[in-house]
Design a protein around this motif. Structure first.
Motif, PDB file in Angstrom:
ATOM      1  N   ASN A   7       0.821  -1.209   0.000  1.00 43.54           N
ATOM      2  CA  ASN A   7       0.000   0.000   0.000  1.00 43.54           C
ATOM      3  C   ASN A   7       0.855   1.258   0.000  1.00 43.54           C
ATOM      4  O   ASN A   7       0.554   2.232  -0.679  1.00 43.54           O
ATOM      5  CB  ASN A   7      -0.907   0.016   1.238  1.00 43.54           C
ATOM      6  CG  ASN A   7      -2.144  -0.846   1.029  1.00 43.54           C
ATOM      7  OD1 ASN A   7      -2.369  -1.354  -0.075  1.00 43.54           O
ATOM      8  ND2 ASN A   7      -2.927  -1.006   2.077  1.00 43.54           N
ATOM      9  N   MET A  10       2.202   1.918  -3.361  1.00 41.93           N
ATOM     10  CA  MET A  10       1.160   2.390  -4.284  1.00 41.93           C
ATOM     11  C   MET A  10       0.837   3.868  -4.023  1.00 41.93           C
ATOM     12  O   MET A  10       0.701   4.662  -4.950  1.00 41.93           O
ATOM     13  CB  MET A  10      -0.103   1.533  -4.143  1.00 41.93           C
ATOM     14  CG  MET A  10       0.148   0.078  -4.518  1.00 41.93           C
ATOM     15  SD  MET A  10      -1.295  -0.776  -5.170  1.00 41.93           S
ATOM     16  CE  MET A  10      -2.133  -1.258  -3.716  1.00 41.93           C
ATOM     17  N   ARG A  11       0.754   4.219  -2.742  1.00 41.38           N
ATOM     18  CA  ARG A  11       0.533   5.628  -2.391  1.00 41.38           C
ATOM     19  C   ARG A  11       1.638   6.501  -2.959  1.00 41.38           C
ATOM     20  O   ARG A  11       1.374   7.576  -3.522  1.00 41.38           O
ATOM     21  CB  ARG A  11       0.595   5.820  -0.871  1.00 41.38           C
ATOM     22  CG  ARG A  11      -0.587   5.395  -0.103  1.00 41.38           C
ATOM     23  CD  ARG A  11      -0.148   5.364   1.356  1.00 41.38           C
ATOM     24  NE  ARG A  11      -1.215   5.013   2.247  1.00 41.38           N
ATOM     25  CZ  ARG A  11      -2.023   5.909   2.834  1.00 41.38           C
ATOM     26  NH1 ARG A  11      -1.872   7.193   2.628  1.00 41.38           N
ATOM     27  NH2 ARG A  11      -2.975   5.519   3.628  1.00 41.38           N
ATOM     28  N   ILE A  14       1.251   7.102  -6.665  1.00 36.70           N
ATOM     29  CA  ILE A  14       0.181   8.060  -6.979  1.00 36.70           C
ATOM     30  C   ILE A  14       0.644   9.491  -6.671  1.00 36.70           C
ATOM     31  O   ILE A  14       0.481  10.411  -7.487  1.00 36.70           O
ATOM     32  CB  ILE A  14      -1.113   7.732  -6.197  1.00 36.70           C
ATOM     33  CG1 ILE A  14      -1.681   6.378  -6.652  1.00 36.70           C
ATOM     34  CG2 ILE A  14      -2.152   8.839  -6.378  1.00 36.70           C
ATOM     35  CD1 ILE A  14      -2.881   5.886  -5.836  1.00 36.70           C
ATOM     36  N   ILE A  69      -6.388  12.064  -8.264  1.00 39.98           N
ATOM     37  CA  ILE A  69      -6.601  10.764  -8.901  1.00 39.98           C
ATOM     38  C   ILE A  69      -6.601  10.879 -10.424  1.00 39.98           C
ATOM     39  O   ILE A  69      -5.982  10.080 -11.125  1.00 39.98           O
ATOM     40  CB  ILE A  69      -7.918  10.127  -8.381  1.00 39.98           C
ATOM     41  CG1 ILE A  69      -7.796   9.831  -6.879  1.00 39.98           C
ATOM     42  CG2 ILE A  69      -8.258   8.853  -9.146  1.00 39.98           C
ATOM     43  CD1 ILE A  69      -6.692   8.875  -6.481  1.00 39.98           C
ATOM     44  N   VAL A 115      -1.926   0.631  -9.244  1.00 44.08           N
ATOM     45  CA  VAL A 115      -2.071   1.412  -7.992  1.00 44.08           C
ATOM     46  C   VAL A 115      -3.496   1.950  -7.801  1.00 44.08           C
ATOM     47  O   VAL A 115      -3.860   2.338  -6.697  1.00 44.08           O
ATOM     48  CB  VAL A 115      -1.069   2.593  -7.912  1.00 44.08           C
ATOM     49  CG1 VAL A 115       0.350   2.066  -7.921  1.00 44.08           C
ATOM     50  CG2 VAL A 115      -1.294   3.596  -9.034  1.00 44.08           C
ATOM     51  N   ASN A 118      -7.842   0.246  -5.844  1.00 42.30           N
ATOM     52  CA  ASN A 118      -8.822   0.499  -4.771  1.00 42.30           C
ATOM     53  C   ASN A 118      -9.823   1.598  -5.103  1.00 42.30           C
ATOM     54  O   ASN A 118     -10.603   2.003  -4.235  1.00 42.30           O
ATOM     55  CB  ASN A 118      -8.095   0.897  -3.481  1.00 42.30           C
ATOM     56  CG  ASN A 118      -7.292  -0.248  -2.920  1.00 42.30           C
ATOM     57  OD1 ASN A 118      -7.633  -1.401  -3.139  1.00 42.30           O
ATOM     58  ND2 ASN A 118      -6.218   0.074  -2.217  1.00 42.30           N
TER      59      ASN A 118
END
Lengths: 143, 411
Positions: A7, A10-11, A14, A69, A115, A118
């Motif tokens: 996680n 992935m954060r 982004i 996003i 990524v 979710n």
């Protein structure tokens, strides 16, 4: 495989693409196709540019206003699409859409775009995570 | 004594509802509001016991429906202090403004005339006027704001600079910054200058006592769903002489006396001449119940409750430098803010992940960004059932809510 990303990784991916989107600029040369996309429920207001030569996406970039996003997902898409054939690009977009809607998808082709796995947790932001991808799709599907 | 605990029990949406697995905290009341049981039951009663059309039958059910519609109109008229025949049912505030645009402005405005609005208006009080200007050759002009606010002086100056203003249309309370205008004084200035004044009451009528006759505005518009009533119903309140002067907008059954094969139509008198087709009857019944609900609580109490929550929230936010509030000097139930360095939508998504409903963006007021100096804001808005505990949860999550990407990576 990217699917093994934690996680935290992935954060970081982004945030990196939203704070430093390397593909966010207007194209410098000729021969680009442009599609404008905007969102009814977000600030997103983007122009997506693709340059296609010999059945291949040779360059992809975008410009406009976007939330974290949409900014990062569009930037990652541009990175991944460069050098791919139209067919490969369309397949990647299709798999990305499957991932967005929690349907079975081929993670092999999504690379860093994993990524956004979710996004469906925040359904109101699916539109943001797909805005650039939908724009590219609208250019490529008629090729 | 305003008993918030008792009030909250009336609302099914406030009973153990969750969002994202957290107790729901609904702070998007400027957008729409929850409905108390009294309203829901009144609407159910229409379908369960009263189902009929109005004006269209010779039987008791239909007659009773006519009586119910008349009672609803009387209830609204009393609530807003107008004459009963000055209340026109519409689908909401937007249709009410469009009704004035097409029924009045299209009929009486001409090339060279101007319509004064502001850059803080909601789309519903901008785009009908743009359309009328396209059709008539009239022009929209904008009141000069005084630090985001519409002032009496600003409107007075607009008339000094511009002798062609024939119509003024402004929100009583702005839907982004929550500032209230001095409607009574502005109405007086409009009339001295030979212009009509439409007051958009979408954000004021649900929250405070509004007196149509005392304010002496020409038109007042509002929606039921922002005041505990159903969606799809609202009204235009207009001075009767103006309603009679206005052209019809929607035409069809229920709005005419007679018509013939020479294309001659005799419309009914206002308000019926604007109410073509079957009315939204269950919603009208619900609208009446909503007004009775608000009246029982007392509009002064409701207004005071909003103001207390606003002051409570602002005082708790004081001292957090990374929270930028754009309307600290307001006193309605709306706070427009941003977290430094965070896109409004990202913050709203984070709050969603905590069960908190707020709105982000431009809130349909798409000319407001240069006024505020930001492309988007987060808006929290309270209503008569909002509790201090909910404000606490909201503020705690603003301050300690974590990173915006938590919304996607929480477990």
């Amino acid at each position: 495989m990217p699917i093994s990303l934690t996680n935290e990784m992935m954060r970081a991916i982004i945030m990196d693409h939203s704070s430093n989107p390397t593909n966010k600029h207007t194209p410098s040369g000729e021969g680009y196709q442009k599609v404008h996309m905007h969102s009814d429920n977000c600030i997103d207001d983007l122009d997506i540019y693709l340059k296609i030569e010999n059945d291949r996406v040779v360059d992809a970039c975008f410009e406009g206003i976007a939330c974290t996003i949409s900014l990062s997902s569009t930037d990652i898409m541009c990175d991944l699409m460069k050098g791919k054939t139209i067919q490969e690009s369309l397949y990647m977009i299709e798999q990305y859409q499957h991932m967005m809607h929690e349907e079975p998808f081929d993670d092999e082709v999504l690379d860093e775009a994993i990524v956004f796995i979710n996004t469906s947790k925040q359904a109101a932001r699916i539109r943001c995570a797909t805005i650039g991808w939908n724009a590219a799709n609208s250019i490529l599907k008629d090729k | 004594m305003y008993d918030i605990k008792k009030v909250r029990l009336d609302f099914p949406m406030l009973q153990n509802k969750t969002m994202q697995g957290k107790p729901l905290v609904f702070l998007d009341n400027a957008s729409t509001t929850f409905k108390p049981r009294q309203v829901i039951e009144a609407m159910d009663k229409y379908y369960l016991e009263m189902n009929s059309n109005s004006h269209r039958g010779d039987y008791d059910l239909c007659y009773n429906m006519d009586v119910e519609v008349a009672k609803a109109r009387e209830t609204i008229a009393k609530f807003i202090n107008s004459d009963v025949n000055e209340v026109v049912f519409t689908s909401g505030d937007t249709e009410a403004i469009n009704l004035v645009a097409y029924g009045y402005a299209l009929e009486y405005l001409k090339k060279g005339d101007q319509i004064l609005i502001s850059e803080t208006e909601h789309a519903s009080n901008v785009l009908p006027w743009y359309r009328i200007c396209d059709l008539t050759g009239a022009k929209v002009c904008f009141v000069k704001l005084d630090d985001k606010r519409i002032t009496v002086e600003g409107v007075r100056n607009a008339f000094k600079d511009n002798k062609s203003i024939k119509l003024v249309a402004l929100a009583h309370v702005g839907n982004v910054l929550g500032y209230e205008i001095n409607a009574k004084e502005i109405a007086s200035i409009c009339h001295k200058n030979g212009a009509l004044f439409l007051l958009d009451g979408a954000q004021s009528v649900p929250h405070m006592a509004v007196d149509f006759k005392d304010l002496d505005v020409d038109f007042l518009t509002f929606s039921a769903h922002k005041m505990c009533g159903p969606t799809g119903i609202g009204c235009l309140v207009g001075k009767y002489v103006l309603l009679q002067k206005m052209a019809t907008f929607h035409t069809g059954g229920g709005m005419n006396v007679k018509f013939n094969n020479k294309q001659e139509v005799i419309p009914l008198d206002a308000p019926a001449k604007f109410e073509a087709g079957t009315l939204n009857l269950s919603a009208i019944i619900g609208f009446k119940a909503a007004i009775e609900y608000l009246t029982n609580l007392g509009m002064e109490n409701i207004h005071k409750h909003d103001q207390e929550l606003f002051e409570y929230a602002i005082s708790k936010l004081e001292g957090y430098d990374n929270i930028i509030i754009y309307n600290k000097d307001s006193n309605s139930g709306i706070i427009a803010f941003n977290i430094k360095g965070v896109f409004a939508q990202d913050e709203a998504t984070l709050l969603n992940s905590k069960g908190i409903a707020v709105r982000s963006g431009q809130h349909c007021a798409k000319m407001i960004d240069p006024v505020i100096g930001e492309p988007a804001t987060v808006r929290m808005s309270t209503y008569l059932y909002t509790s201090k505990e909910e404000i606490d949860i909201f503020i705690d999550n603003l301050i300690n809510g974590g990173d915006i990407l938590d919304a996607y990576f929480f477990n």
